[in-house]
Design an enzyme around this catalytic site. Structure first.
Site, mmCIF file in Angstrom:
data_model
loop_
_atom_site.group_PDB
_atom_site.id
_atom_site.type_symbol
_atom_site.label_atom_id
_atom_site.label_comp_id
_atom_site.label_asym_id
_atom_site.label_seq_id
_atom_site.Cartn_x
_atom_site.Cartn_y
_atom_site.Cartn_z
ATOM 1 N N ARG A 43 1.273 -0.818 0.289
ATOM 2 C CA ARG A 43 0.228 0.257 0.088
ATOM 3 C C ARG A 43 0.605 1.328 -0.114
ATOM 4 O O ARG A 43 0.686 2.229 -0.763
ATOM 5 C CB ARG A 43 -0.908 0.060 1.524
ATOM 6 C CG ARG A 43 -1.886 -1.318 0.978
ATOM 7 C CD ARG A 43 -3.088 -1.328 1.980
ATOM 8 N NE ARG A 43 -4.342 -1.193 1.109
ATOM 9 C CZ ARG A 43 -5.034 -1.822 2.528
ATOM 10 N NH1 ARG A 43 -4.727 -2.185 4.172
ATOM 11 N NH2 ARG A 43 -6.281 -2.416 2.013
ATOM 12 N N LYS A 204 -21.456 -15.526 0.845
ATOM 13 C CA LYS A 204 -22.804 -15.866 0.971
ATOM 14 C C LYS A 204 -23.113 -14.770 -0.611
ATOM 15 O O LYS A 204 -22.226 -13.179 -0.821
ATOM 16 C CB LYS A 204 -22.946 -13.958 2.730
ATOM 17 C CG LYS A 204 -22.524 -15.484 3.232
ATOM 18 C CD LYS A 204 -23.050 -14.260 4.536
ATOM 19 C CE LYS A 204 -21.994 -13.203 4.793
ATOM 20 N NZ LYS A 204 -22.428 -12.649 5.768
ATOM 21 N N GLY A 357 -9.476 -7.681 -1.703
ATOM 22 C CA GLY A 357 -9.450 -8.252 -0.755
ATOM 23 C C GLY A 357 -8.952 -9.982 -0.575
ATOM 24 O O GLY A 357 -8.065 -10.378 -0.673
ATOM 25 N N GLY A 380 -13.845 -3.572 -0.210
ATOM 26 C CA GLY A 380 -14.973 -3.158 -0.361
ATOM 27 C C GLY A 380 -15.491 -2.002 -1.356
ATOM 28 O O GLY A 380 -16.943 -1.579 -2.084
HETATM 29 P P1 AMP Z 1 -15.983 -12.992 0.198
HETATM 30 O O1 AMP Z 1 -15.221 -12.109 1.520
HETATM 31 O O2 AMP Z 1 -17.388 -13.322 0.422
HETATM 32 O O3 AMP Z 1 -15.768 -12.794 -0.661
HETATM 33 O O4 AMP Z 1 -15.785 -14.384 1.131
HETATM 34 C C1 AMP Z 1 -14.451 -15.203 1.082
HETATM 35 C C2 AMP Z 1 -14.634 -16.497 1.837
HETATM 36 O O5 AMP Z 1 -15.498 -17.359 0.548
HETATM 37 C C3 AMP Z 1 -13.402 -17.233 1.723
HETATM 38 O O6 AMP Z 1 -12.536 -16.893 2.857
HETATM 39 C C4 AMP Z 1 -13.123 -18.615 1.310
HETATM 40 O O7 AMP Z 1 -13.050 -19.732 2.223
HETATM 41 C C5 AMP Z 1 -15.338 -18.654 1.141
HETATM 42 N N1 AMP Z 1 -15.699 -19.795 0.629
HETATM 43 C C6 AMP Z 1 -15.583 -19.677 -0.481
HETATM 44 N N2 AMP Z 1 -16.169 -20.818 -1.212
HETATM 45 C C7 AMP Z 1 -16.706 -21.388 0.061
HETATM 46 C C8 AMP Z 1 -18.212 -22.635 0.343
HETATM 47 N N3 AMP Z 1 -18.026 -23.152 -1.001
HETATM 48 N N4 AMP Z 1 -18.414 -22.768 1.894
HETATM 49 C C9 AMP Z 1 -17.381 -21.328 2.486
HETATM 50 N N5 AMP Z 1 -17.281 -20.541 2.136
HETATM 51 C C10 AMP Z 1 -16.570 -20.421 1.486
#
Ligand code: AMP
Length: 405
Positions: A43, A204, A357, A380
């Site tokens: 950064r 999610k 991220g 974000g």
């Molecule tokens: P996000 O912050 O929403 O981009 O989510 C990233 C996280 O999603 C990572 O830490 C992954 O471990 C998790 N992830 C990816 N695939 C899956 C899955 N099939 N089930 C649960 N968590 C997941």
């Protein structure tokens, strides 16, 4: 840089900087270890082009940043002394670190500055007025300088005093990093070479509702992996065992499936997945078709047939946007899908735009960061742009030309 002119904000190139005090909002929120040592200075490096440009053009650089979450009071471990040291090494010149970001001592120090000098103010979040976007505090920051440059993409989605408020009181412009982030994303979303393919993953659905809605109106194909894919598979009527399910968004998923069909957007969901009893390093992974997910197991990565489908779409694409890992990439048994997607992007001739991220971290860990067109420095903020929203700190900056409206 070869911009396509989509960014309508003034940039640092549009400002007269010679002899001026330039307040530069940077994102020096670097990761540190338990002893406070900086573990990754990316950064700080990302802000160098703007700082060096201002110095070359005879400006005086006053840097302001947040660091950690001190919650509106001075906290020793969140002081910026180590950041100042590292910056001085990178710039190969002294950086004077002050003990506050406003007040009489700071005012005196900036009055005495000479062209070519650099001051780093203390962590701006030591003052609660920063996150409250307090106008008086913004005015106090503004009073230190003649012009304002924002180069902190990572906090551009937040309207704080040092990111948005201060722009009201000074001539303002975007720095090179902010400009590049905006150019890359607006080019990919507004004027992409087609086919435009987006890959979404992560945990999610709820975090990416706005992104899915916006992208469906823009992309030729949308590939969905990660935890969020299971809500879509369930919406299609499949049994998903103990995989992560966002029950509240089943209807949303159904609507999106229908909308994709209506719009002629190819929506690609996993056809096979890696399942296990739990997400753990010593779990025993197994590949099953999505129609045969056992009731007692959870899906934690995309399977090899899905990887091939994704690879084919990526190979055809001329622009690829990727946000969110298709599997639990932090654990070895479930990292293959993320690796295959990252390599497919690295080997593609498309413009490849990777969200910040987790996705950026995965690309870096796999050693292919340099083979992407653009890896965003803000999680974000890049999500907000994918939602088609304006960033408050960008909106606050002066427009390149007077509006005709
Ligand atoms: P996000 O912050 O929403 O981009 O989510 C990233 C996280 O999603 C990572 O830490 C992954 O471990 C998790 N992830 C990816 N695939 C899956 C899955 N099939 N089930 C649960 N968590 C997941």
């Amino acid at each position: 840089m070869t911009g396509v002119g989509l960014v309508r904000k003034k940039t640092v190139r549009d400002l007269d900087l010679a002899g001026k005090r330039v307040l530069v909002r940077v994102d020096f929120n670097v990761p540190v270890d338990e002893e406070g040592r900086i573990t990754d200075d990316a950064r700080i490096r990302a802000a160098l082009p703007t700082i060096q440009y201002i110095l070359r053009t005879g400006g005086k650089v006053i840097l302001v940043s947040h660091f950690g979450r001190p919650e509106g009071k001075p906290v020793p471990e969140y002081r910026l002394d180590r950041v100042a040291e590292r910056l001085a090494e990178l710039l190969e010149q002294p950086v004077r670190k002050l003990d506050d970001c406003v007040g009489p001592e700071v005012e005196r120090a900036v009055q005495q500055m000479k062209p070519g000098e650099v001051i780093l103010l203390e962590n701006v979040r030591f003052h609660p007025e920063e996150e409250e976007n307090d106008p008086e505090f913004a005015r106090a920051l503004a009073s230190l300088a003649d012009v304002y440059v924002n180069d902190a993409f990572g906090t551009a989605h937040r309207a704080h005093a040092s990111t948005a408020g201060v722009a009201r009181y000074l001539p303002s412009a975007a720095g090179f990093l902010l400009e590049k982030e905006l150019e890359e994303m607006s080019r990919a979303l507004e004027a992409p070479a087609r086919p435009l393919v987006a890959i979404l993953g992560g945990k999610k659905v709820s975090d990416k509702i706005g992104v899915i809605e916006n992208l469906l109106g823009k992309v030729d194909a949308l590939l969905i992996g990660g935890g969020m894919a299971f809500t879509f598979l369930r919406a299609r009527g499949l049994e998903i065992g103990r995989s992560i399910l966002d029950r509240e968004h089943l209807d949303f998923a159904r609507r999106m499936l229908a909308e994709a069909q209506q719009r002629g957007v190819k929506l690609v969901l996993p056809v096979d997945v890696v399942v296990a009893e739990r997400p753990a390093e010593d779990a025993v992974p197994r590949v099953v078709p999505v129609e045969e997910i056992p009731p007692d197991l959870m899906g934690l990565d995309i399977g090899p047939r899905t990887c091939r489908l994704f690879e084919e779409e990526i190979a055809r694409a001329r622009t690829v946007i990727w946000n969110g890992p298709p599997g639990v990439f932090e654990l070895k048994p479930f990292a293959e899908g993320t690796r295959r997607v990252a390599l497919a992007l690295a080997n593609s001739r498309a413009r490849t735009i990777v969200g910040g991220g987790d996705t950026a971290a995965a690309v870096e860990a796999l050693g292919v960061l340099d083979r992407m067109t653009h890896v965003s420095t803000g999680g974000g903020a890049s999500l907000k742009l994918l939602e088609g929203k304006e960033l408050p700190a960008v909106e606050a900056l002066a427009d390149r030309e007077p509006s005709l409206a």
